[in-house]
Design an enzyme around this catalytic site. Structure first.
Site, PDB file in Angstrom:
ATOM      1  CB  THR A   1      41.190  36.454  40.160  1.00  0.00           C
ATOM      2  OG1 THR A   1      40.760  35.167  40.618  1.00  0.00           O
ATOM      3  CG2 THR A   1      42.241  36.290  39.084  1.00  0.00           C
ATOM      4  CG  ASP A   2      38.736  34.787  44.938  1.00  0.00           C
ATOM      5  OD1 ASP A   2      38.069  34.687  43.891  1.00  0.00           O
ATOM      6  OD2 ASP A   2      39.066  33.811  45.629  1.00  0.00           O
TER       7      ASP A   2
ATOM      8  CB  THR B   1      44.392  30.972  40.793  1.00  0.00           C
ATOM      9  OG1 THR B   1      43.340  30.919  41.744  1.00  0.00           O
ATOM     10  CG2 THR B   1      44.266  29.796  39.840  1.00  0.00           C
TER      11      THR B   1
ATOM     12  CB  SER C   1      43.481  36.871  46.270  1.00  0.00           C
ATOM     13  OG  SER C   1      42.267  36.406  45.766  1.00  0.00           O
TER      14      SER C   1
END
Length: 163
Positions: free
Chosen positions: A85-86, A12, A54
């Site tokens: 971030t995932d 992101t 991710s």
């Protein structure tokens, strides 16, 4: 002045609005240019092995990132990795095991909003990742996010500390 290798992988933080929705499309150089204060902290070279969400990152990409660090270890004082971030925590854990006895900082960061969003968290997170990577006491693999350094190094007593 410390020399840092910035490794951009997508996520992101590097996403832009496209005809297919929000997609990792911002280059490592564009990310760095969005945070001009970094150039006052350190000398930075960039590499962008991936531009992936991710959720599409896995062990193959993390091994490749570890190889990039290994191949450039002697040339740099530290490494900053922009990541989605995932799977950020999985990447950090994997790299902490792949890069043993690491005396240099390997700092991962990401964002909940794209670096294109002026009041989002991307610029702060990226800047603080470089601040930590240039700290003389920094070593090992860490996540810098939302004003905190999340530690995995055994010499660090706290699970995280505030910047």
């Amino acid at each position: 002045m410390k020399k840092i290798l910035f490794i951009a992988t997508g996520g992101t933080i590097a996403s832009a609005k496209t005809e297919n929705g929000l997609t990792p499309a911002i280059t490592s150089e564009e990310l760095l240019n969005a945070v001009p204060q970094v150039k006052k902290l350190c000398a930075v070279d960039t590499v962008q092995p991936y531009s992936l969400d991710s959720t599409n990152m896995c062990w193959k990409q993390w091994i490749h990132v570890a190889e990039i660090i290994r191949d450039n270890y002697a040339k740099y004082d530290g490494f900053v990795i922009a990541h989605g971030t995932d799977t950020l925590s999985y990447a950090a854990a994997t790299l902490s095991y792949l890069i043993q006895k690491n005396e240099k900082p390997v700092v991962l960061t990401g964002a909940q909003k794209s670096i294109e969003v002026p009041d989002g968290d991307a610029r702060r997170n990226l800047f603080e990742a470089f601040v930590y990577a240039t700290d003389a006491r920094a070593c090992g693999t860490h996540v810098v996010f939302n004003g905190h350094v999340h530690c995995r190094h055994p010499r660090q007593k706290n699970a995280y500390k505030e910047l």
